[in-house]
Scaffold this motif. Structure first.
Motif, PDB file in Angstrom:
ATOM      1  N   LYS A 151      -8.544   0.833   2.039  1.00 49.58           N
ATOM      2  CA  LYS A 151      -8.577  -0.318   2.951  1.00 49.58           C
ATOM      3  C   LYS A 151      -7.176  -0.632   3.476  1.00 49.58           C
ATOM      4  O   LYS A 151      -7.017  -1.010   4.639  1.00 49.58           O
ATOM      5  CB  LYS A 151      -9.174  -1.526   2.240  1.00 49.58           C
ATOM      6  N   LEU A 152      -6.157  -0.523   2.637  1.00 53.53           N
ATOM      7  CA  LEU A 152      -4.792  -0.773   3.114  1.00 53.53           C
ATOM      8  C   LEU A 152      -4.396   0.257   4.165  1.00 53.53           C
ATOM      9  O   LEU A 152      -3.735  -0.070   5.148  1.00 53.53           O
ATOM     10  CB  LEU A 152      -3.797  -0.751   1.949  1.00 53.53           C
ATOM     11  N   MET A 154      -5.757  -0.829   7.410  1.00 53.03           N
ATOM     12  CA  MET A 154      -5.015  -1.977   7.943  1.00 53.03           C
ATOM     13  C   MET A 154      -3.662  -1.552   8.503  1.00 53.03           C
ATOM     14  O   MET A 154      -3.311  -1.894   9.633  1.00 53.03           O
ATOM     15  CB  MET A 154      -4.815  -3.023   6.846  1.00 53.03           C
ATOM     16  N   PHE A 155      -2.899  -0.816   7.704  1.00 53.07           N
ATOM     17  CA  PHE A 155      -1.548  -0.432   8.149  1.00 53.07           C
ATOM     18  C   PHE A 155      -1.622   0.440   9.397  1.00 53.07           C
ATOM     19  O   PHE A 155      -0.851   0.274  10.337  1.00 53.07           O
ATOM     20  CB  PHE A 155      -0.805   0.303   7.028  1.00 53.07           C
ATOM     21  N   ILE A 170      -2.471  -1.716  12.403  1.00 54.40           N
ATOM     22  CA  ILE A 170      -1.326  -2.517  12.863  1.00 54.40           C
ATOM     23  C   ILE A 170      -0.299  -1.630  13.571  1.00 54.40           C
ATOM     24  O   ILE A 170       0.263  -2.000  14.596  1.00 54.40           O
ATOM     25  CB  ILE A 170      -0.678  -3.237  11.653  1.00 54.40           C
ATOM     26  N   ARG A 171      -0.068  -0.435  13.023  1.00 54.60           N
ATOM     27  CA  ARG A 171       0.947   0.473  13.530  1.00 54.60           C
ATOM     28  C   ARG A 171       0.537   1.090  14.861  1.00 54.60           C
ATOM     29  O   ARG A 171       1.322   1.148  15.800  1.00 54.60           O
ATOM     30  CB  ARG A 171       1.146   1.589  12.503  1.00 54.60           C
ATOM     31  N   VAL A 182      -8.169  -6.956  12.161  1.00 49.43           N
ATOM     32  CA  VAL A 182      -6.975  -7.149  11.326  1.00 49.43           C
ATOM     33  C   VAL A 182      -5.919  -7.873  12.151  1.00 49.43           C
ATOM     34  O   VAL A 182      -5.729  -7.587  13.340  1.00 49.43           O
ATOM     35  CB  VAL A 182      -6.441  -5.799  10.818  1.00 49.43           C
TER      36      VAL A 182
END
Lengths: 324, 324, 324, 324, 324, 324
Positions: free
Chosen positions: B287-288, B291-292, B295-296, B315
């Motif tokens: 899941k991280l 998300m990362f 965002i990136r 997110v």
């Protein structure tokens, strides 16, 4: 072990001496401060409560008098509140070796084991697909240990066919329906269905413990019968030279998916007609057994069985046309 | 195959000649009744739309121009509505042999494979429990075919780490956190945890197809990666003389339970601390990563990524303290 | 209150005089029609059953002898059915003032409070973000009443860390893991994570009552700890001149979302990496604590702890490699 | 901005010059390779599709022609497939300052705002409980900014009362039913109910953005209207000297629980009669509004409205007795 | 049956002779081995425990002394642990004929039946739609048997309005709110709503048994009140010459859908405004009755009622403003 | 209507003149601004896309050219992108009277209707229970209108047996399995099962509309087939002098419960063995039909059918042993 009367045949006022299985055992204290022993004793025909009011009458090791042990008891049959109970004079622990044949202490299938094994062997012999027949023979005929366990295990701990021989009886009942279904739906591969039914619950032989009270083994709790079955199919298929990958995959699929839903422990949904059929017939057979047994065995007055946790409902006992 | 520019580096007005992977291909008809070809072409750096307005410009077999095929194309880069696209003059099917190294046509991990394999080997070497070390070595070091597949496979079809090398990268990331967790919770058996992480998704090498577009294999759909992993553990443990039953059962348990819930495809719940930890760290890492990456990579203006079906939410992209 | 032996150290046959907390108290009647008093008495080391067979031996107000009261008792230790119990000769109500330090009557954290508070203060001091550090200091350092409550409260009524100091111990344990996670996942804002962990359960100081038996306060039942925490963050941020709105919103979000799902009482899902991490580490720490405590404390024979309602499963107690 | 005809009143063949809100805007390419602009243009009376076939006819900044911008357009009304559309000759971006009063570009409540505000003020004045009256006055009368926002906001982004003024209209409608319910169920505290209804959705003024198209703000996505309302109640109660804790807790409880279920975003269930009532009347009013609007507005032939995602069903449009 | 004091009015030390309903009856054995009889005896005002320590004091048929039978008892009122109980000297079975009017042995509505029937008749007379009025009159006025049952039945077995007359009281309470709702929402067809409320639970007269203890009939368990109501509406509409199909369908729809969700036993969702309203008002009225009764009747000290299984929560008993 | 070729037999390049059913019809506009007509035309053998590029070629009323109308068309068969389509020269609306026998325009059962009706009659005649036989005869033999509808209706709108005659074919298939099941499980009442299967879906004749495209009627949406069936059973049983209440109740129960779960629209769970069996066999037959049809009809290359929304899965098409 000498002959002894069955619990079901006992009558109030008779005396009883014999071996019984302690399903429950608890030392309790009365309000006067004296200790007594309260037991639930069983043989294959049933169970009853028993009381030893003076615990000094226990012979030998008091610690050994506990649940799942066999006990040698002596006492008198009493009637209390419409139910029989035993008022004991003597109790002692009895080692397993003294008891001999355990089967007289557990509920057993109404069908004789030898008859069921013969039916099983005939079914395996009737399989035309050579790979499937070899696989079934390897597991259910040639593997004597598994064959014996398969003939002895119950089908479940607490849902349906909860008695020795229940697993085999349940399997054969589904097979009977499966034959009929393959007669009706011509597109089904009958041998694949037969194999799926044979294999779907065989892992219960290691998932459940059934030497004394029925329960789950560590393997049952940590791995489960389905994954155990997959392991056995793969090991056996590895041993049979040239076993087709496609067939192995379809057999494994039937076993993996036979609970029908992920939340019931099947990691995949049934995706072949044969897998779908095995799931439905398994589910139907288990639920009908609960219903029929509930209707047959329930001694209560009303029109309804007690609430069945397995079915999440009560069952209506009135049969149409009503018996005269 | 000669050198060619990467899609990400193309600029409007440039001409382009080279090989690209057709992720999508459709023959469409314009309102004037003329046919044209609409493509989505990709290399490892990205993808863009491409159009061939006159399908008579296709060389060779027109049937072969379809999704998952490599194509040799020639055309000019155009800008349309803020996005680059290719206006093609020529298209032909290119056999795999002509293309050579596939890896330049797929998204790949940002970490070099050799570095990741070295980290993996060091981790296996660090395992003190001899049985566990042997089992891991047999699968991940000595089995060259599995080792190669493990280094190549993505971690999933569409959820997280969806690129070549993603499975290994995801596994190593969990292992990094697992080491830290074992430092924090002293009661954990570190070697058991390490083995559980290594094994938990290795079956994805056969569950997924990833030669061209990513998808599920028949084995993936009918059996799934978890049951495949259990098969491999059992087969390997059968081969290692004296492999302890208790350890085998606990390892199988970690693998079976690592999805955490029955409805997510784990037939049993995590019932040991090690199984619980592996489940949480696996879930968190996946899941991280989503998300990362969201965002990136998201180029949009707003404060939110698009809705992620994997996370069932958008997110929030604003990082505290805000970048200046 | 004079020295008295701890319950855990009592031996059959000894006499006992001292103060104990009545966790349960019931007047019952024997079949002979005489009344007796049945108690469950506790100090921090454990609890045992106690009986006063002649209720005329109660001194002072009989009404005051009830659950959650301290009692001064005198009697003799008995063994019954393998368990110790107290056969009492005298019982009287003891006012709180007579008892002094309550902490010896409740289960407490194994970690000394002063050590935990020092660790907390060091962590707050390590926060580099000035706004976050100010906010944490205002609540956990400068607000003496909240600081005291935070050091005393249990982490839950019945799930995990159910003992005095449990809230602080649980918070610090998550913080330990959080530091490690921020070391592993470089994109995480460590100070935001630290603040989120500190704040996530601090409202339990008013959600729970823990002066005697553990329960929920009216505020706990009607509002809940999460909304209370949001109130405190907002009130404190209102007081800190220039506190950034963006930061306030992200902190409130972490607290609101830390139960991870709407059906678990979080009105929003975690939508930032920091919120996601706090949720996972909180959940993991609570569940591991239940597992480790279950394995450590369970005195039973078998390989399994009793069924845990918090985990909805039994826990497997056998550790690999098996202890010798 | 000069007078201009409303969209609803346009007829095929007419020419149109005026300002409209671009709800959607996309540059597309025709099969001939020429670019065109496709728009969805709206004023308060409705919306229609518009096309500019030659994008060189855009005056000024082409980038500024996008969704949520006001545009000055010139063109002719066409009928196509039974629907009106605009075939444009000219398009240019229009700054907000040029447009003046936004309200003519959005759907608005059928009730005049001043009438609704007067009704609101009368209701607040009718509250007998001085604490409650003070709290409502502080928020809805004295706080001019909030009062203005409360009169302008829609009640939701896409479920019910989706138009300017919808929040106030919805609130007043529930209040009407609430008065009636308090007349029927005498045990209810009417002032508490009135306050609960006023407060239950007021946070939507910051949860939603409604200057242009309706959407969620960051605060809405990360915190939500319920937690925002709790913050406002607490801040206001902090300011009112002597505000009773019991009342504050019960008000907060009504607001927190008014979605009725945890999975709908209420962190606690309604546990007082007033909280239960507010939940039911809110839910009922929203759903009835959807049904009545669906029946009233749907122009289709059949007996059913289109499937409503908010209700998860179609609504039956036939009214008994049937209109003649 | 002669006059006798009500249970609620008994005082410790008084003697009592009279008829009571045995809600529970069990023969138990003391630790000394003697049998005693433990009863729960009730009249309409309440219930208490009773003990007969010497079962030889039972007159007549011992088998007849069981749950749901009336008993003639003689004894003395005792106080034990703060609760009254009866210490009996004599017990005998009493045939129903001896008891006469059953109603003094069951909880009954606080509203007089004749008053409620008059209110019902006025409501039916107020219906303007001739078809609806005829249908209601046929069922609730002209069908004497159904009218009597409707006036006697409880509204449920264990959820809300669980007392004789409860069904009628509940129906009238919803009708009161329904009138108000139709005043508020002008689009509603008031006669349709009135009919829906009258019909929604009338089938409970055959779903429930309420001559002695409350339970489900076979019809209730196999068919349910909703399908029974549909049968009655259809049968009655068949009898009324020219009854409109559209109206019949809409009435049946209200009844079928009034549980609001499929999982609560409604085979269709409410798809008309009238059906939606009936569902909400029914649900609200039942839940408010539970809350108000809980607050009113609960004698406990704390601020909370016991956990209500029907509401799946405890109810907060503190009313604002607090009573002085 | 003269003879015309079937759609399935058309070849590219052929001209076609004849009547076809318009399943879809839309007027669209090309980027050049010209209008064209896009159709989906069908007969019983299949369907194909058709285009009329010049809408002035429509004869007669253009409004009448819409979905669910019959059209007389003239054009030429084209191949485009591997699929046949019609390029039309002429289109006109054709009244139903011109078309005659509708059945050649809809998918129909592969079994002849007369054969199926004969099988049905024989089954009814074989029922030994006189009450059941009378009831079935009244509905399925003597009621000519219902008999005709039962022979024509599809079994569902979109799940399984979606073709004319599908309801009867599905019913007979379940009856075939039901006979077999009653042979296997001797405790089942075969006549009750037969009646349950006959009745379980007969209400679909009014739940569904199937004159043109398949859909739900108002009765279907507001009442549903199950409640309609209950109405018919009750009405018929009312007419048969002396029809036993017990039997009526059990029949109604089978029908009400045959969806197996409340959330699938059954207001009660199956509580008799016969009801349980009917539910399982109905469910199994529907799902197997979807699987077999999917495997048989899917022309795609891969090993999997497209995702089936009815089954919520794809179906594996590879049959063991593989066809050679």
């Amino acid at each position: 072990m000498p002959e002894q009367p069955q619990i079901r045949s006992l009558k109030s006022g008779e005396s009883f001496t014999g071996h019984l299985l302690a399903q429950e055992a608890a030392f309790k204290t009365s309000s006067k401060g004296s200790e007594y022993l309260e037991l639930k004793l069983a043989d294959a025909s049933g169970d009853l409560k028993a009381f030893l009011w003076d615990i000094r009458a226990i012979e030998g090791d008091m610690e050994a008098v506990k649940a799942d042990a066999f006990l040698k008891v002596k006492g008198r049959v009493d009637e209390y509140n419409g139910r029989l109970q035993l008022r004991l004079d003597k109790v002692r622990f009895a080692p397993d070796s003294e008891v001999g044949d355990f089967s007289q202490f557990f509920p057993v299938s109404r069908r004789p084991v030898t008859e069921m094994l013969a039916e099983m062997d005939a079914l395996i012999a009737s399989v035309k697909d050579p790979w499937i027949r070899k696989l079934l023979a390897a597991l259910f005929v040639e593997n004597a240990e598994l064959r014996a366990a398969f003939a002895k295990a119950p089908a479940a701990k607490s849902m349906h066919h909860v008695y020795l021989g229940g697993l085999l009886e349940h399997t054969l009942s589904i097979l009977g329906m499966a034959e009929r279904a393959c007669g009706h739906y011509a597109e089904l591969n009958r041998d694949l269905v037969v194999a799926g039914v044979f294999l779907h619950d065989v892992g219960k032989t290691t998932e459940l413990s059934y030497e004394r009270s029925f329960g789950y083994t560590d393997q049952g709790n940590l791995v489960g019968h389905i994954s155990t079955e997959v392991q056995w199919i793969n090991r056996e298929a590895d041993r049979i030279q040239g076993f087709p990958d496609e067939l192995r995959m379809q057999l494994v699929h039937i076993v993996l998916s036979h609970h029908g839903k992920l939340e019931f422990g099947s990691p995949v949904l049934p995706k072949t007609p044969e897998a779908l059929l095995v799931h439905y017939l398994d589910d139907l057979d288990g639920k009908l057994e609960i219903m029929f047994r509930g209707i047959r065995d329930d001694g209560g007055d009303g029109n309804w069985t007690p609430f069945s946790r397995a079915l999440e409902r009560m069952v209506y006992k009135v049969r149409w046309p009503k018996a005269k």
